[in-house]
Design an enzyme around this catalytic site. Structure first.
Site, PDB file in Angstrom:
ATOM      1  CG  ASN A 193      74.617  29.139  73.689  1.00 59.07           C
ATOM      2  OD1 ASN A 193      74.618  27.926  73.886  1.00 59.07           O
ATOM      3  ND2 ASN A 193      73.548  29.883  73.920  1.00 59.07           N
ATOM      4  CG  HIS A 209      68.878  30.982  72.168  1.00 54.31           C
ATOM      5  ND1 HIS A 209      68.706  30.630  73.496  1.00 54.31           N
ATOM      6  CD2 HIS A 209      67.736  31.599  71.783  1.00 54.31           C
ATOM      7  CE1 HIS A 209      67.510  31.027  73.886  1.00 54.31           C
ATOM      8  NE2 HIS A 209      66.903  31.620  72.880  1.00 54.31           N
TER       9      HIS A 209
END
Ligand code: GRF
Length: 197
Positions: free
Chosen positions: A115, A117
């Site tokens: 991911n 962020h």
């Protein structure tokens, strides 16, 4: 060959940056990897159109249609499974994918789920990162590429970039500055990870 599956919910600029870098750096020849599909949980995600223009197959799994998080994820896993086999294992890349994933789903893709962020983790996990950085008086903000674990925004950090927080910044101006760095570190971190999986 490794199949890169990108999950989005929004504008898809990180997805586009990954695809562009993969082409420019010839990941097929150099890393044995290719971006195979873009899946969104929102049918109206502008990133889907971006993906289509690039010529990538797209898919939608609308979370609102499912009675539970688990049911949504089961369908999502089914769609990913089309690109996930022993010969062609999938690297699942979250790029502005705005659904919290259950530990069961995360475990299914252990070691191959990442991911990005928009903060310098471990600071500002969760939402509204840019406004929170401004409100806290931070002089630096940034973005983090990390492995996804069951603990939201807490997996191993793979890459980070920092940018200054400038006087007069709004969440929007800061987000735009951070995003330019996201487009650099995310493809680079994925390329490094591909060498390890
Ligand atoms: C990025 O800021 C990313 O860090 C966050 O959501 C945003 C997605 O932007 N998770 P985009 O859809 O890649 O343009």
């Amino acid at each position: 060959m490794k199949n890169i599956v990108i999950l989005i919910s929004g504008s898809g600029s990180n997805m586009a940056a990954i695809v562009k870098t993969a082409k420019r750096e010839d990941w097929v020849a150099r890393l044995g990897a290719r971006v195979v599909t873009v899946i969104s949980n929102r049918a109206d995600a502008p990133g889907l159109q971006v993906a289509r223009e690039i010529g990538l197959p797209t898919d939608v799994v609308d979370h609102k249609v499912y009675a539970s998080r688990e049911a949504f994820e089961a369908e999502l896993a089914q769609r990913i499974a089309r690109f996930d086999s022993a010969e062609y294992p999938a690297l699942v890349v979250l790029a502005g994918f705005m659904r919290i994933l259950t530990p069961g789903f995360v475990a299914q893709y252990a070691g191959r789920l990442v991911n990005i962020h928009p903060s310098l983790l471990p600071a500002f996990a969760g939402l509204n990162t840019h406004q929170r950085a401004i409100d806290a008086g931070c002089k630096l903000a940034g973005a983090t590429v990390h492995r996804v674990t069951a603990d939201l925004d807490h997996g191993e950090i793979l890459a980070q970039a920092a940018v200054p927080v400038l006087p007069g910044d709004t969440a929007e101006t800061l987000a735009a500055r951070v995003l330019t760095q996201e487009h650099l570190i995310y493809p680079a971190a994925i390329a490094s990870l591909l060498l390890k999986i």
